[in-house]
Write a protein that holds these residues in place. Structure first.
Motif, PDB file in Angstrom:
ATOM      1  N   ALA A 198       1.148  -1.311  -0.077  1.00 19.08           N
ATOM      2  CA  ALA A 198       0.081  -0.186   0.006  1.00 19.08           C
ATOM      3  C   ALA A 198       0.446   1.330  -0.338  1.00 19.08           C
ATOM      4  CB  ALA A 198      -0.771   0.370   1.359  1.00 19.08           C
ATOM      5  N   LYS A 199       1.775   0.920   0.989  1.00 18.40           N
ATOM      6  CA  LYS A 199       3.029   2.278   0.968  1.00 18.40           C
ATOM      7  C   LYS A 199       3.528   2.525   0.016  1.00 18.40           C
ATOM      8  CE  LYS A 199       3.215   2.061   6.117  1.00 18.40           C
ATOM      9  NZ  LYS A 199       4.759   1.529   6.793  1.00 18.40           N
ATOM     10  N   GLY A 200       3.795   1.342  -0.733  1.00 14.74           N
ATOM     11  CA  GLY A 200       4.562   1.591  -1.948  1.00 14.74           C
ATOM     12  C   GLY A 200       4.088   2.183  -3.112  1.00 14.74           C
ATOM     13  N   HIS A 201       2.452   2.286  -3.282  1.00 13.86           N
ATOM     14  CA  HIS A 201       1.767   2.277  -4.153  1.00 13.86           C
ATOM     15  C   HIS A 201       1.143   3.678  -4.218  1.00 13.86           C
ATOM     16  CE1 HIS A 201      -2.192   3.374  -6.158  1.00 13.86           C
ATOM     17  NE2 HIS A 201      -2.943   3.333  -5.001  1.00 13.86           N
ATOM     18  N   LEU A 202       1.750   4.203  -3.160  1.00 12.25           N
ATOM     19  CA  LEU A 202       1.189   5.918  -2.739  1.00 12.25           C
ATOM     20  C   LEU A 202       2.609   6.884  -3.482  1.00 12.25           C
ATOM     21  CD1 LEU A 202      -0.648   4.803   0.669  1.00 12.25           C
ATOM     22  CD2 LEU A 202      -1.132   6.432  -1.134  1.00 12.25           C
ATOM     23  N   GLU A 203       3.391   5.799  -3.144  1.00 11.31           N
ATOM     24  CA  GLU A 203       4.889   6.900  -3.394  1.00 11.31           C
ATOM     25  C   GLU A 203       4.529   7.618  -4.722  1.00 11.31           C
ATOM     26  OE1 GLU A 203       7.459   7.656  -2.175  1.00 11.31           O
ATOM     27  OE2 GLU A 203       7.618   6.338  -0.583  1.00 11.31           O
ATOM     28  N   SER A 204       3.835   6.427  -6.040  1.00 14.45           N
ATOM     29  CA  SER A 204       3.456   6.819  -7.361  1.00 14.45           C
ATOM     30  C   SER A 204       2.547   7.722  -7.609  1.00 14.45           C
ATOM     31  CB  SER A 204       3.378   6.088  -7.863  1.00 14.45           C
ATOM     32  OG  SER A 204       2.814   4.802  -7.619  1.00 14.45           O
ATOM     33  N   VAL A 205       1.665   8.207  -6.328  1.00 14.72           N
ATOM     34  CA  VAL A 205       0.262   8.938  -6.491  1.00 14.72           C
ATOM     35  C   VAL A 205       0.483  10.207  -6.501  1.00 14.72           C
ATOM     36  CG1 VAL A 205      -1.602   9.452  -5.638  1.00 14.72           C
ATOM     37  CG2 VAL A 205      -1.712   7.459  -5.460  1.00 14.72           C
ATOM     38  N   THR A 206      -0.122  11.524  -7.706  1.00 14.47           N
ATOM     39  CA  THR A 206       0.653  12.527  -7.423  1.00 14.47           C
ATOM     40  C   THR A 206      -1.128  13.104  -7.094  1.00 14.47           C
ATOM     41  OG1 THR A 206       0.249  12.341  -9.734  1.00 14.47           O
ATOM     42  CG2 THR A 206       2.019  12.168  -9.596  1.00 14.47           C
ATOM     43  N   ASP A 207      -2.355  12.133  -7.257  1.00 15.56           N
ATOM     44  CA  ASP A 207      -3.454  12.896  -7.206  1.00 15.56           C
ATOM     45  C   ASP A 207      -4.263  13.522  -5.060  1.00 15.56           C
ATOM     46  OD1 ASP A 207      -4.456  14.531  -9.162  1.00 15.56           O
ATOM     47  OD2 ASP A 207      -5.889  12.269  -9.712  1.00 15.56           O
ATOM     48  N   TRP A 208      -3.724  14.025  -5.130  1.00 17.52           N
ATOM     49  CA  TRP A 208      -3.971  14.349  -3.177  1.00 17.52           C
ATOM     50  C   TRP A 208      -5.576  15.054  -3.057  1.00 17.52           C
ATOM     51  CZ3 TRP A 208      -2.041  10.672   0.081  1.00 17.52           C
ATOM     52  CH2 TRP A 208      -0.981   9.781  -0.706  1.00 17.52           C
ATOM     53  N   PRO A 209      -6.195  15.112  -2.011  1.00 13.99           N
ATOM     54  CA  PRO A 209      -6.277  13.936  -1.100  1.00 13.99           C
ATOM     55  C   PRO A 209      -5.636  12.257  -1.435  1.00 13.99           C
ATOM     56  CG  PRO A 209      -7.858  15.794  -0.292  1.00 13.99           C
ATOM     57  CD  PRO A 209      -7.542  15.993  -1.722  1.00 13.99           C
ATOM     58  N   GLN A 210      -5.884  11.163  -0.478  1.00 10.77           N
ATOM     59  CA  GLN A 210      -6.364  10.336  -0.665  1.00 10.77           C
ATOM     60  C   GLN A 210      -7.119   9.709   0.501  1.00 10.77           C
ATOM     61  OE1 GLN A 210      -5.471   7.170  -3.098  1.00 10.77           O
ATOM     62  NE2 GLN A 210      -5.424   9.334  -4.411  1.00 10.77           N
ATOM     63  N   VAL A 211      -7.975   8.903  -0.189  1.00 12.00           N
ATOM     64  CA  VAL A 211      -8.765   8.230   1.464  1.00 12.00           C
ATOM     65  C   VAL A 211      -8.735   6.438   1.854  1.00 12.00           C
ATOM     66  CG1 VAL A 211     -11.289   7.781   2.718  1.00 12.00           C
ATOM     67  CG2 VAL A 211     -11.056   9.472   0.885  1.00 12.00           C
ATOM     68  N   ILE A 212      -8.197   6.514   3.318  1.00 18.02           N
ATOM     69  CA  ILE A 212      -8.109   5.290   3.409  1.00 18.02           C
ATOM     70  C   ILE A 212      -8.339   4.692   3.817  1.00 18.02           C
ATOM     71  CG2 ILE A 212      -5.843   4.366   4.845  1.00 18.02           C
ATOM     72  CD1 ILE A 212      -4.323   5.620   2.720  1.00 18.02           C
ATOM     73  N   LYS A 213      -9.451   3.447   4.175  1.00 20.01           N
ATOM     74  CA  LYS A 213     -10.186   2.831   4.672  1.00 20.01           C
ATOM     75  C   LYS A 213     -10.173   1.283   4.905  1.00 20.01           C
ATOM     76  CE  LYS A 213     -13.935   5.322   1.839  1.00 20.01           C
ATOM     77  NZ  LYS A 213     -14.774   5.109   1.192  1.00 20.01           N
ATOM     78  N   ALA A 214     -10.394   0.922   6.787  1.00 17.62           N
ATOM     79  CA  ALA A 214     -10.255   0.005   7.473  1.00 17.62           C
ATOM     80  C   ALA A 214     -11.147  -0.486   6.229  1.00 17.62           C
ATOM     81  CB  ALA A 214     -10.426  -0.062   8.235  1.00 17.62           C
ATOM     82  N   ASP A 215     -10.602  -1.884   6.176  1.00 17.16           N
ATOM     83  CA  ASP A 215     -12.645  -2.857   5.572  1.00 17.16           C
ATOM     84  C   ASP A 215     -13.226  -3.164   6.231  1.00 17.16           C
ATOM     85  OD1 ASP A 215     -13.305  -4.676   3.507  1.00 17.16           O
ATOM     86  OD2 ASP A 215     -12.397  -6.601   5.185  1.00 17.16           O
TER      87      ASP A 215
END
Ligand code: AMP
Ligand code: GLY
Length: 435
Positions: free
Chosen positions: A129-146
Motif C-alpha cells: 500500500a505504501k509503495g503504491h502511494l509513492e507513485s500517487v500524484t493526486d492528493w488527497p487520498q482516502v484510506i479505509k479499513a475494510d
C-alpha cells in the motif's frame, strides 16, 4: 402481535416508541434496551450480539416480527438465524449485511455492477500500500479499513506522509483490530455529501424523507467523527433532479444487483453519497437505520410503521400505500457525556427529562442511559437525543434546544449548530423541488 426490537441506542428507543403506537401491536420487547425503551417496551436482558439468546427470546415470546437495529448482529447473521425459525425479520441476512461489514466487499459489488463510486485499490499488506502511494500524484487520498470500525476507520490524507501514518495505524498498530486486515486506498471525491434511506424487500423500493446527520463532534463540522451529534429533516438543498439521479443510478441498480446475486435483502438501504459534478457516487452502504437519523424519521412519519416493517419482512412491500409524512420539520439534538468521543464517565444522574417533554412537540429519545434504583443515569457517550417538530427547521431547532436546556447531568454537552446548514449556508443543488 408481539414485536422484538434488537439494540439499545436512541435509534431503538425511537423504533420502540413508534411501534408501540401501532394498533397491531400488543407488546414491544426491547433487548437489551435502555432506560427510555423501558418506558414504551419491556426490556429483556439479552445482548444484541448474543444470537443464540436472541433466537431463544424470540421463540419463547412468540414474537411476530423482529426489527434488528444495529449493524453488528446483522453482520453476524442474526437475520439468518431468525429466518431459519420462520420468524419475520426486518433487516438483511449476513450476505446482504456484507455491504456494510466489508468496504472491500462493497467496493467489489459496486464495481461488478457498474454502480458509480470512487476509484480505489485494495491491499492486504502495508508495504504494498505504501509503495503504491509513492507513485500517487493526486492528493488527497482516502484510506479505509475494510471491516466495521464504528465510523472511525476512514482517513482522508493530504499527503504521502499522513497516508503512510494512517496505514501504520490501521494495519500495523491494529487500531481497529481485524477490521484493518485489508484496506482500500480510494480516490478523494469532491462535492456535497448526502445520504439516502430506502426500505426494500428486494423488489419494491420505498424512499424515505431526506434527513441529515452531523457527524463531527464540534460546531462548524470540526473535531473527530462521532456516531452523530444531531439531525434535521427535511433537507431542502437537494432538488428533484438529484433525487431522480440517486434513485435511477444508485438505488434501483443496487436492488437489481442484490437480486442478481441471489441476496434476499429485506430492510434498510442507507446509502452515503458524494454529489459530484458527474452525478451521485456511492461512498458507502449501511444496512440499518442511521442513529440519530431514525429518530427524526419516526417523528415525521404519520403512518403506522408496523405494516411497512412487516411487509418488508414478508416480501409484500408492493401492497403498502406510500406513507404519510408530517409536513413539519424535525430537529434532533444529541446530548453527549463530557469527553465523548474519547473517554467519558458513566453513572451520572440525569434530571429534567419530564420537564423537557412538558414542551409540546418535544420527545426525548434515550441512548446511553440506564435505570439505577429508580433514577436515570448516563451509560454511554451519546446519552440522549431531544427531538422537536416545528413549522420550519428554525422553529424545530429552537424548541429542541429549549428541551435540551431543561435536562441536566454533569459534563453534558451538545453542538449548538444543528440544522444551521439548512439556514441558507449550503447551496441548493439543483431546483428546490419536493425532495
Ligand atoms: P465512510 O465511513 O466510508 O462513509 O466515510 C466517512 C467519511 O469520510 C464520509 O462521510 C466522507 O466525509 C469521507 N469520505 C469517505 N470516502 C470518501 C471519498 N472517496 N472522497 C471524499 N470523502 C470521503
Ligand atoms: N448517524 C450515522 C450512522 O448511523 O451511521
Amino acid at each position: 402481535m408481539k414485536v422484538l426490537v434488537v439494540g439499545s441506542g436512541g435509534r431503538e428507543h425511537a423504533l420502540c416508541w413508534k411501534i408501540a403506537q401501532s394498533p397491531l401491536v400488543d407488546e414491544v420487547i426491547c433487548a437489551p434496551g435502555n432506560a427510555g425503551t423501558a418506558l414504551v417496551a419491556r426490556n429483556a436482558g439479552v445482548n444484541a450480539t448474543d444470537l443464540e439468546g436472541m433466537v431463544t427470546l424470540a421463540r419463547t415470546e412468540g414474537v411476530g416480527l423482529v426489527v434488528i437495529g444495529p449493524e453488528d448482529p446483522l453482520c453476524m447473521g442474526l437475520g439468518d438465524r431468525l429466518r431459519a425459525c420462520d420468524i419475520p425479520v426486518f433487516g438483511p441476512n449476513a450476505d446482504g449485511a456484507y455491504l456494510e461489514a466489508s468496504k472491500v466487499g462493497s467496493k467489489e459489488f459496486l464495481e461488478r455492477h457498474r454502480i458509480p463510486t470512487a476509484g480505489s485499490r485494495r491491499f492486504d499488506r502495508s508495504g504494498l500500500a505504501k509503495g503504491h502511494l509513492e507513485s500517487v500524484t493526486d492528493w488527497p487520498q482516502v484510506i479505509k479499513a475494510d471491516g466495521l470500525a464504528a465510523g472511525k476507520g476512514v482517513y482522508v490524507c493530504d499527503d504521502v506522509k499522513s497516508a503512510k501514518t494512517a496505514i501504520d495505524q490501521v494495519m500495523e498498530e491494529r487500531r481497529h483490530g481485524e477490521a484493518g486486515n485489508r484496506i482500500l486506498v480510494e480516490e478523494f471525491l469532491e462535492g456535497e455529501e448526502a445520504s439516502v434511506f430506502a426500505i426494500t424487500d428486494g423488489s419494491t423500493i420505498l424512499i424515505l424523507e431526506p434527513v441529515q446527520d452531523h457527524k463531527q463532534v464540534g460546531e462548524g463540522d470540526t473535531g473527530p467523527n462521532t456516531g452523530g451529534m444531531g439531525v434535521f429533516s427535511p433537507v431542502a438543498n437537494l432538488g428533484t433532479r438529484v433525487h431522480k439521479q440517486i434513485e435511477q443510478r444508485v438505488l434501483v441498480p443496487t436492488v437489481h444487483a442484490l437480486r442478481q446475486e441471489n441476496i434476499d435483502y429485506r430492510g434498510i438501504l442507507f446509502v452515503g453519497l458524494m454529489l459530484t459534478d458527474s452525478g451521485p457516487r456511492v461512498i458507502e452502504y449501511n444496512v440499518r437505520f442511521g442513529d440519530p437519523e431514525c429518530q427524526a424519521l419516526v417523528r415525521r412519519l404519520k403512518s403506522d410503521l408496523v405494516p411497512i416493517l412487516l411487509a418488508t419482512a414478508t416480501g409484500t412491500l408492493e401492497s403498502i400505500e406510500p406513507p404519510e409524512w408530517d409536513s413539519r420539520a424535525c430537529v434532533g439534538v444529541v446530548g453527549a457525556a463530557g469527553g465523548y468521543p474519547d473517554t467519558y464517565t458513566k453513572g451520572d444522574p440525569i434530571s429534567g427529562l419530564a420537564a423537557a417533554e412538558e414542551l409540546d412537540d418535544v420527545v426525548v429519545f434515550h441512548a446511553g442511559t440506564r435505570d439505577k434504583d429508580g433514577d436515570v443515569v448516563t451509560d454511554g457517550g451519546r446519552v440522549l437525543c431531544v427531538t422537536a417538530l416545528g413549522k420550519t427547521v428554525e422553529d424545530a431547532r429552537e424548541l429542541a434546544y429549549a428541551g435540551y436546556d431543561r435536562i441536566q447531568w454533569d459534563g453534558k454537552f451538545c453542538r449548538r449548530d444543528i440544522g444551521d446548514r439548512h439556514a441558507g449556508k449550503a447551496p441548493v443543488l439543483d431546483d428546490p423541488g419536493d425532495f
